[in-house]
Design an enzyme around this catalytic site. Sequence first.
Site, short mmCIF file in Angstrom:
data_model
loop_
_atom_site.label_atom_id
_atom_site.label_comp_id
_atom_site.label_asym_id
_atom_site.label_seq_id
_atom_site.Cartn_x
_atom_site.Cartn_y
_atom_site.Cartn_z
N LYS A 48 0.81 -1.22 0.00
CA LYS A 48 0.00 0.00 0.00
C LYS A 48 0.84 1.27 0.00
O LYS A 48 0.34 2.35 -0.31
CB LYS A 48 -0.97 -0.02 1.18
CG LYS A 48 -1.99 -1.13 1.09
CD LYS A 48 -2.89 -0.99 -0.14
CE LYS A 48 -3.91 -2.11 -0.20
NZ LYS A 48 -4.82 -1.99 -1.33
N1 PMP Z 1 -3.43 -8.37 1.29
C1 PMP Z 1 -3.53 -7.45 2.26
C2 PMP Z 1 -2.98 -7.74 3.60
C3 PMP Z 1 -4.17 -6.22 2.01
O1 PMP Z 1 -4.27 -5.30 2.98
C4 PMP Z 1 -4.72 -6.00 0.72
C5 PMP Z 1 -5.41 -4.71 0.45
N2 PMP Z 1 -6.77 -4.67 0.79
C6 PMP Z 1 -4.61 -7.00 -0.26
C7 PMP Z 1 -3.94 -8.17 0.07
C8 PMP Z 1 -5.20 -6.87 -1.63
O2 PMP Z 1 -4.60 -5.86 -2.41
P1 PMP Z 1 -5.49 -4.98 -3.35
O3 PMP Z 1 -6.34 -4.09 -2.48
O4 PMP Z 1 -4.52 -4.19 -4.16
O5 PMP Z 1 -6.35 -5.87 -4.18
#
Ligand code: PMP
Length: 344
Positions: A48
Amino acid sequence: MKEEIKAYNNVLELIGNTPLIKLNKVTEGLEGNFYAKVEAFNPGHSTKDRIALYIIEEAEKRGILKPGDTIIETTSGNTGFSIAMVSIIKGYDCVLAVSSKSSRDKIDMLRSMGAKVYVCPAHVSADDERSYYNVAKRLHEETKGSVYINQYFNELNVDAHYKSTGPEIWEQTNGKITHLVACSGTGGTISGTARFLKEKNPNIRVLGVDAYGSVLKKYHETKEFDNDEIYPYRIEGLGKNLIPTATDFDVIDEFIKVTDEESAHVTREIAKKEGLFVGYTSGATIQAVRQYAEKGEFDKDSNVIIIFPDHGSRYMSKVFSDDWMNEQGFFDSVNVEEAQKIEF
Ligand code: PMP
């Protein structure tokens, strides 16, 4: 002459360019070569960081943000931490509206990073004025010079990965990648990365990971929103109970669902077998890889890149706690003593 000091100017310069690490044990017995892109190497310990920095810098370029302005988001998770970190360095106020379900630890961590945290009642519906969605929206409307990151519905979330994660993987694999495996929450990671890689080579297979209790897989297959697919589950950050516009379903070839229990055990296995202390959704990706392998997805020439989204330290009171595992009943089907000896 003075020696040059080799230093970064600030922590943000360390975002991105995360390593690919070959997996040697957790994929043993499967055909193919497996590499994890370990996003915990970002300074905020998750993928992130990329979207927080990118979205904020885009807002600066567009003249929306000036120093002293405010960044708003609705998350107590990885995105909140990354926004707080970027805000400190760039001189913005970071305001996070979070659910009262968020753990005390998480709220303390965000406050330690300078964020102003509004704790909103978890029991109210999304359209209640006290819900964290509406509190964030109201704060955004009332605060001049504010940006609402809104990661589930922000195309810049996808762009961030199109411009960084995708090119990094292409370059790190010398274009030899055959498969991408990634979790989908907002869908930003898988969509942006896959969009870039498929432009380079449309034959690359893009394999999504979804949770039992989430609508994404069914929606991908039918384009229909099926309420019956939705029920509570434990894995945080994976799957969704709505359809985020940050997910480009067209660049994803297939989804597979994984269980809370299997993903939890695999997360612990990754730490014990690979020395990689990564989060719950990283375990989910390896569980998915095993299921995809069982369906005959890979052969000996496959170069499979698996995205590990975050660090294990955020799950000390969850998957890495024996008490928590016991409370969930995740040790019920295994002999705990044997499991402690062999697997962990
Ligand atoms: N794994 C974790 C621990 C996350 O916090 C997130 C984000 N929500 C994701 C996977 C998935 O990533 P994305 O939001 O880019 O699909």
